[in-house]
Write an enzyme that holds these catalytic residues in place. Structure first.
Site, PDB file in Angstrom:
ATOM      1  N   ILE A 136       0.828  -1.203   0.000  1.00  0.00           N
ATOM      2  CA  ILE A 136       0.000   0.000   0.000  1.00  0.00           C
ATOM      3  C   ILE A 136       0.871   1.266   0.000  1.00  0.00           C
ATOM      4  O   ILE A 136       0.602   2.221  -0.725  1.00  0.00           O
ATOM      5  CB  ILE A 136      -0.970  -0.003   1.221  1.00  0.00           C
ATOM      6  CG1 ILE A 136      -1.904  -1.219   1.138  1.00  0.00           C
ATOM      7  CG2 ILE A 136      -1.748   1.304   1.322  1.00  0.00           C
ATOM      8  CD1 ILE A 136      -2.836  -1.257  -0.044  1.00  0.00           C
TER       9      ILE A 136
ATOM     10  N   CYS B 239      -9.719  -2.645   1.870  1.00  0.00           N
ATOM     11  CA  CYS B 239      -9.904  -2.585   0.413  1.00  0.00           C
ATOM     12  C   CYS B 239     -11.313  -2.999   0.012  1.00  0.00           C
ATOM     13  O   CYS B 239     -11.999  -2.298  -0.749  1.00  0.00           O
ATOM     14  CB  CYS B 239      -8.866  -3.456  -0.283  1.00  0.00           C
ATOM     15  SG  CYS B 239      -8.712  -5.105   0.413  1.00  0.00           S
ATOM     16  N   ASN B 240     -11.784  -4.138   0.529  1.00  0.00           N
ATOM     17  CA  ASN B 240     -13.134  -4.600   0.180  1.00  0.00           C
ATOM     18  C   ASN B 240     -14.183  -3.593   0.608  1.00  0.00           C
ATOM     19  O   ASN B 240     -15.119  -3.283  -0.136  1.00  0.00           O
ATOM     20  CB  ASN B 240     -13.425  -5.939   0.881  1.00  0.00           C
ATOM     21  CG  ASN B 240     -12.963  -7.121   0.051  1.00  0.00           C
ATOM     22  OD1 ASN B 240     -13.277  -7.197  -1.136  1.00  0.00           O
ATOM     23  ND2 ASN B 240     -12.235  -8.028   0.656  1.00  0.00           N
TER      24      ASN B 240
ATOM     25  N   HIS C  66      -5.056 -11.845  -7.476  1.00  0.00           N
ATOM     26  CA  HIS C  66      -5.436 -10.641  -8.221  1.00  0.00           C
ATOM     27  C   HIS C  66      -6.884 -10.229  -7.994  1.00  0.00           C
ATOM     28  O   HIS C  66      -7.740 -10.450  -8.848  1.00  0.00           O
ATOM     29  CB  HIS C  66      -5.176 -10.828  -9.715  1.00  0.00           C
ATOM     30  CG  HIS C  66      -3.721 -10.923 -10.033  1.00  0.00           C
ATOM     31  ND1 HIS C  66      -2.787 -10.023  -9.553  1.00  0.00           N
ATOM     32  CD2 HIS C  66      -3.027 -11.815 -10.764  1.00  0.00           C
ATOM     33  CE1 HIS C  66      -1.598 -10.355  -9.977  1.00  0.00           C
ATOM     34  NE2 HIS C  66      -1.710 -11.445 -10.709  1.00  0.00           N
TER      35      HIS C  66
HETATM   36  N1  LIG Z   1      -2.355  -5.461   0.824  1.00  0.00           N
HETATM   37  C1  LIG Z   1      -3.613  -5.136   0.637  1.00  0.00           C
HETATM   38  O1  LIG Z   1      -4.281  -5.664  -0.239  1.00  0.00           O
HETATM   39  C2  LIG Z   1      -4.263  -4.078   1.498  1.00  0.00           C
HETATM   40  C3  LIG Z   1      -5.405  -3.441   1.024  1.00  0.00           C
HETATM   41  C4  LIG Z   1      -5.993  -2.412   1.767  1.00  0.00           C
HETATM   42  C5  LIG Z   1      -5.464  -2.082   3.008  1.00  0.00           C
HETATM   43  N2  LIG Z   1      -4.362  -2.749   3.471  1.00  0.00           N
HETATM   44  C6  LIG Z   1      -3.838  -2.326   4.787  1.00  0.00           C
HETATM   45  O2  LIG Z   1      -2.709  -1.492   4.541  1.00  0.00           O
HETATM   46  C7  LIG Z   1      -1.762  -1.645   5.610  1.00  0.00           C
HETATM   47  C8  LIG Z   1      -0.434  -2.086   5.008  1.00  0.00           C
HETATM   48  O3  LIG Z   1      -0.600  -3.343   4.354  1.00  0.00           O
HETATM   49  P1  LIG Z   1       0.399  -3.848   3.232  1.00  0.00           P
HETATM   50  O4  LIG Z   1      -0.269  -4.974   2.538  1.00  0.00           O
HETATM   51  O5  LIG Z   1       0.896  -2.690   2.460  1.00  0.00           O
HETATM   52  O6  LIG Z   1       1.575  -4.445   4.162  1.00  0.00           O
HETATM   53  P2  LIG Z   1       3.074  -4.795   3.715  1.00  0.00           P
HETATM   54  O7  LIG Z   1       3.167  -5.002   2.245  1.00  0.00           O
HETATM   55  O8  LIG Z   1       3.559  -5.839   4.653  1.00  0.00           O
HETATM   56  O9  LIG Z   1       3.845  -3.421   4.021  1.00  0.00           O
HETATM   57  C9  LIG Z   1       4.045  -2.941   5.316  1.00  0.00           C
HETATM   58  C10 LIG Z   1       5.410  -2.287   5.314  1.00  0.00           C
HETATM   59  O10 LIG Z   1       5.596  -1.582   6.524  1.00  0.00           O
HETATM   60  C11 LIG Z   1       6.964  -1.739   6.891  1.00  0.00           C
HETATM   61  N3  LIG Z   1       7.097  -1.431   8.311  1.00  0.00           N
HETATM   62  C12 LIG Z   1       6.849  -2.234   9.372  1.00  0.00           C
HETATM   63  N4  LIG Z   1       7.105  -1.550  10.517  1.00  0.00           N
HETATM   64  C13 LIG Z   1       7.500  -0.313  10.167  1.00  0.00           C
HETATM   65  C14 LIG Z   1       7.902   0.831  10.885  1.00  0.00           C
HETATM   66  N5  LIG Z   1       7.932   0.841  12.216  1.00  0.00           N
HETATM   67  N6  LIG Z   1       8.236   1.959  10.192  1.00  0.00           N
HETATM   68  C15 LIG Z   1       8.223   1.969   8.847  1.00  0.00           C
HETATM   69  N7  LIG Z   1       7.867   0.891   8.104  1.00  0.00           N
HETATM   70  C16 LIG Z   1       7.508  -0.218   8.763  1.00  0.00           C
HETATM   71  C17 LIG Z   1       7.293  -3.169   6.517  1.00  0.00           C
HETATM   72  O11 LIG Z   1       8.671  -3.352   6.389  1.00  0.00           O
HETATM   73  P3  LIG Z   1       9.339  -4.762   6.853  1.00  0.00           P
HETATM   74  O12 LIG Z   1       8.712  -5.817   5.975  1.00  0.00           O
HETATM   75  O13 LIG Z   1      10.797  -4.551   6.582  1.00  0.00           O
HETATM   76  O14 LIG Z   1       8.978  -4.936   8.310  1.00  0.00           O
HETATM   77  C18 LIG Z   1       6.563  -3.293   5.186  1.00  0.00           C
HETATM   78  O15 LIG Z   1       7.368  -2.893   4.115  1.00  0.00           O
HETATM   79  C19 LIG Z   1      -2.376  -2.647   6.585  1.00  0.00           C
HETATM   80  O16 LIG Z   1      -3.116  -1.931   7.548  1.00  0.00           O
HETATM   81  C20 LIG Z   1      -3.338  -3.438   5.695  1.00  0.00           C
HETATM   82  O17 LIG Z   1      -4.395  -4.029   6.423  1.00  0.00           O
HETATM   83  C21 LIG Z   1      -3.736  -3.720   2.733  1.00  0.00           C
END
Ligand SMILES: NC(=O)c1ccc[n+]([C@@H]2O[C@H](COP(=O)([O-])OP(=O)(O)OC[C@H]3O[C@@H](n4cnc5c(N)ncnc54)[C@H](OP(=O)(O)O)[C@@H]3O)[C@@H](O)[C@H]2O)c1
Length: 341
Positions: A12, A143-144, A219
């Site tokens: 995100i 997202c949903n 996807h």
């Molecule tokens: N993926 C989806 O489809 C989706 C859709 C809508 C909403 N969301 C929401 O969006 C949020 C993020 O999800 P995501 O899927 O983007 O997760 P993600 O791909 O795991 O990304 C999270 C990132 O945050 C980093 N991080 C962790 N702790 C941190 C800190 N203290 N300071 C700075 N960066 C830090 C992680 O790095 P490391 O891996 O190095 O720890 C990782 O790169 C969540 O709340 C999720 O529920 C996700």
């Protein structure tokens, strides 16, 4: 110019940064990663560091030096330079980061994985923009829920919605999420799904319930919606309002839009970065009547669908626009939404 920082450079966070850059009234100060040079950070370097990179921890600094990845400072440095933070860290981390945002009296927008208590308001750009105006901490819907609310709010404003029942066919992981395993099974969650409950938090006048089924695909989710409206409308009336909505795209199965993968491929053919799609698609041929109720299926591109509403949240929190319609129109314009209309 409103100064924005993106904290968490994952699925995100990368897309939020790309979205902020397109807003002509906002400036992206930088993005913050956690501690390691993840693939997203390596790709940022390979792209020529279009965004300044800050890190929450410098414990692996030598790895960044080895890869010649320049660091602009700590997460704390980034926070101090910004008016507002888009926190896209993994669920639960945002609540901890909130202490830092409070320390420097900065506003922050959290993503759907955080608990509702993290924010003053649970926010959706179209359904409750007013509630976010001037608030310090906003939380986006998942997202949903974001895509679902777009369609339900659109129908609500046009005809009034009394009740909906949904089934979510949920992609189980994002592309490349090896940590979720190599699966080949469907999994059913206890009802009601959180998306239906969340919709009622934002639209309390609508009764909502639903069932969620996890599927081993990456996807996009598909949601079927059965809606009881205050008016007995036909398919053409429904199509008219959906087609006029810049974040909802009506597609036809007959044209080849057979499902989530066809939409993803189309987004790639359009040349959208990473095959991203901001819009919720409605499959024309799924729109059917069930007595006076109306039913349809929508596609949720989970990786990018929350970006427009996240930008709306900045506009609300910073009172950039007090009027919701004006705010969403600007976000849409800068993101190039509705080009197909
Ligand atoms: N993926 C989806 O489809 C989706 C859709 C809508 C909403 N969301 C929401 O969006 C949020 C993020 O999800 P995501 O899927 O983007 O997760 P993600 O791909 O795991 O990304 C999270 C990132 O945050 C980093 N991080 C962790 N702790 C941190 C800190 N203290 N300071 C700075 N960066 C830090 C992680 O790095 P490391 O891996 O190095 O720890 C990782 O790169 C969540 O709340 C999720 O529920 C996700």
């Amino acid at each position: 110019m409103i100064k924005v920082g993106v904290v968490g450079y994952g699925v995100i966070g990368q897309r939020l940064a790309d979205g902020v850059i397109l807003q002509e009234d906002m400036e992206l100060v930088g993005v913050a990663g956690n501690s390691k040079p993840t693939l997203a950070i390596r790709a940022l370097k390979e792209k020529g560091m279009p965004y300044n990179l800050y890190m929450a921890s410098f414990e692996n600094k030598e790895l960044f030096d080895e890869l010649d990845i320049p660091l602009s400072g700590t997460l704390e440095d980034l926070v101090q330079k910004c008016d507002v933070i888009l926190d896209a860290t993994r669920a639960g981390v945002g609540a901890k980061n909130k202490e830092l945002y409070k320390k420097y009296n900065k506003k922050a927008i959290f993503q759907g994985g955080e608990k509702n208590e993290v924010a003053d308001v649970f926010f959706h750009g179209y359904a409750n923009y007013d509630k976010g105006v001037g608030k310090d901490f906003l939380k986006l819907t998942s997202c949903n829920t974001t895509g679902l609310i777009r369609t339900v709010d659109c129908l609500d404003k046009a005809f009034g919605v009394e009740k909906i029942a949904i089934t979510i066919i949920r992609r189980v992981a994002d592309p490349g999420d090896y940590h979720r395993g190599l699966t080949n099974a469907l999994k059913v969650d206890p009802a009601p799904s959180h998306q239906a409950v969340d919709l009622m938090t934002i639209m309390p006048h609508v009764q909502a319930t639903g069932i969620l089924v996890h599927t081993p695909v990456t996807h996009g989710h598909i949601i079927t919606v059965v809606a009881s409206l205050k008016e007995d409308i036909n398919k053409e009336q429904l199509l008219e309002v959906f087609k006029a909505h810049p974040r909802i795209r009506v597609v036809k199965i007959a044209d080849g839009f057979q499902g989530n993968a066809a939409l993803f491929r189309y987004a790639r053919d359009l040349g959208n970065p990473r095959g991203d799609m901001y819009e919720t698609a409605v499959f024309d041929e799924t729109i059917v009547k069930s007595g006076t109720d109306i039913m349809f299926a929508i596609n949720i591109p989970q990786e990018a669908v929350v970006i427009p509403e996240s930008i709306d949240a900045i506009r609300a929190a910073l009172k950039m626009q007090v009027d919701g319609n004006e705010a969403v129109s600007l976000t849409n314009k800068y993101l190039g939404m509705g080009k197909w209309m």
